[in-house]
Design a protein around this motif. Sequence first.
Motif, PDB file in Angstrom:
ATOM      1  N   LYS A  57     -10.682  -7.731  61.855  1.00  8.15           N
ATOM      2  CA  LYS A  57      -9.348  -7.679  62.627  1.00  8.15           C
ATOM      3  C   LYS A  57      -8.229  -7.646  61.891  1.00  8.15           C
ATOM      4  CE  LYS A  57      -6.751  -8.984  66.462  1.00  8.15           C
ATOM      5  NZ  LYS A  57      -5.203  -8.530  65.799  1.00  8.15           N
ATOM      6  N   ASP A  73      -5.821  -4.172  61.378  1.00 13.93           N
ATOM      7  CA  ASP A  73      -4.376  -4.328  61.634  1.00 13.93           C
ATOM      8  C   ASP A  73      -3.513  -3.622  60.416  1.00 13.93           C
ATOM      9  OD1 ASP A  73      -4.767  -5.359  64.301  1.00 13.93           O
ATOM     10  OD2 ASP A  73      -4.304  -7.323  63.413  1.00 13.93           O
ATOM     11  N   SER A  74      -4.364  -3.971  59.457  1.00 15.68           N
ATOM     12  CA  SER A  74      -3.761  -3.434  57.996  1.00 15.68           C
ATOM     13  C   SER A  74      -3.824  -1.782  57.805  1.00 15.68           C
ATOM     14  CB  SER A  74      -4.382  -4.131  56.872  1.00 15.68           C
ATOM     15  OG  SER A  74      -3.897  -3.785  55.637  1.00 15.68           O
ATOM     16  N   GLU A 124      -3.932   0.110  60.567  1.00 17.36           N
ATOM     17  CA  GLU A 124      -3.022   0.706  61.135  1.00 17.36           C
ATOM     18  C   GLU A 124      -1.603   0.628  60.866  1.00 17.36           C
ATOM     19  OE1 GLU A 124      -3.311  -0.967  64.955  1.00 17.36           O
ATOM     20  OE2 GLU A 124      -5.241  -0.548  65.624  1.00 17.36           O
ATOM     21  N   GLU A 125      -1.203  -0.358  60.200  1.00 14.99           N
ATOM     22  CA  GLU A 125       0.376  -0.510  59.496  1.00 14.99           C
ATOM     23  C   GLU A 125       0.570   0.378  58.482  1.00 14.99           C
ATOM     24  OE1 GLU A 125       3.978  -1.714  59.336  1.00 14.99           O
ATOM     25  OE2 GLU A 125       2.840  -1.952  60.734  1.00 14.99           O
TER      26      GLU A 125
END
Length: 327
Positions: free
Chosen positions: A271, A275-276, A278-279
Amino acid sequence: MMQIKNKIALLLLVSLCLLSCKKEDTVKTLYLGHTLPQTHPVHKGILEFKKALEKKSNGTLRIKIFPDGQLGSEREVLELLQIGSVAITKVSAATLSNFVSEYHILGIPYLFRDKQHQFDVLEGPIGKSILEKGSKFWLRGLCYYDAGSRSFYTSKKAIRTPEDLKGLKIRVMNNQMAINMVNAMGGSATPLSYGELYTAIQQGVVDGAENNPPSFVSSNHYEISKYYTLDQHSAVPDVLLIGTKFWNTLSDEEKVWVQAAADESSQAQKKFWNDSVEESMKIAKEAGVEVIIPDKSLFAEKSKSVIEAFVKEFPEMETTVNKIQNK
């Protein structure tokens, strides 16, 4: 230079050990060194490992983390594991393949169809078997961490098909599989230190490189490379390892705690990685990077010769490669 660094690291560890020794003989401190910054999603996974292990052991197994390459390069820390000076580390499977040949398999281009296929393999019998292969070299694998997929990025010319790679100098790790892959696709593979890459792209020494989105952004390469082609040619995972010299000092119960904590951290780290990604993609796009979604089958077709060369060099691994591809 390596010997000097190792001596410094060993002196540091001895000093820390003397400072941290407690009267309770039941408390053991596991030193864990890695090369990543503390903002990295893999480091966050390691923090989950620390938290889970200390909870499971009721504080009798504690982890002291040394990030940012404090104990040396990936190769140097692996050597510290082998002699028992450090308990645990995280390294790329590409680096580990220089110690344990079976890890070469995980660097084969387009070995995995997608993320689900990759972790079905890594967390199944094949992946676990590869983790165990390192024990004969004093490096026992505990689990895999997601390190994403590597894709091409360039400064002056977009790559939409393998033909666009012709005449381009692409920086790669000093790894024969990566060199063969880029050359097979038509580019000119150029091994180069990662620390020199920003300047090399800026000055035109190389025309581009290949890496995952978080690395593309955290290195600031997106500032000078305005084309990012998500061909996702390889998905080399990171590996959490424990030195067998330390592993063998643990009781059966402690070994169960360590493995269970590693497995839990692996799931949590996925996860953090997503998240990384996407950012990172958001930052790159906002900075004006053109993100290209090519026909990956064209790149996969060009890289078939790399697989053929691999199974010719390592015929004993052909069965495993076929099992992965047919899974």
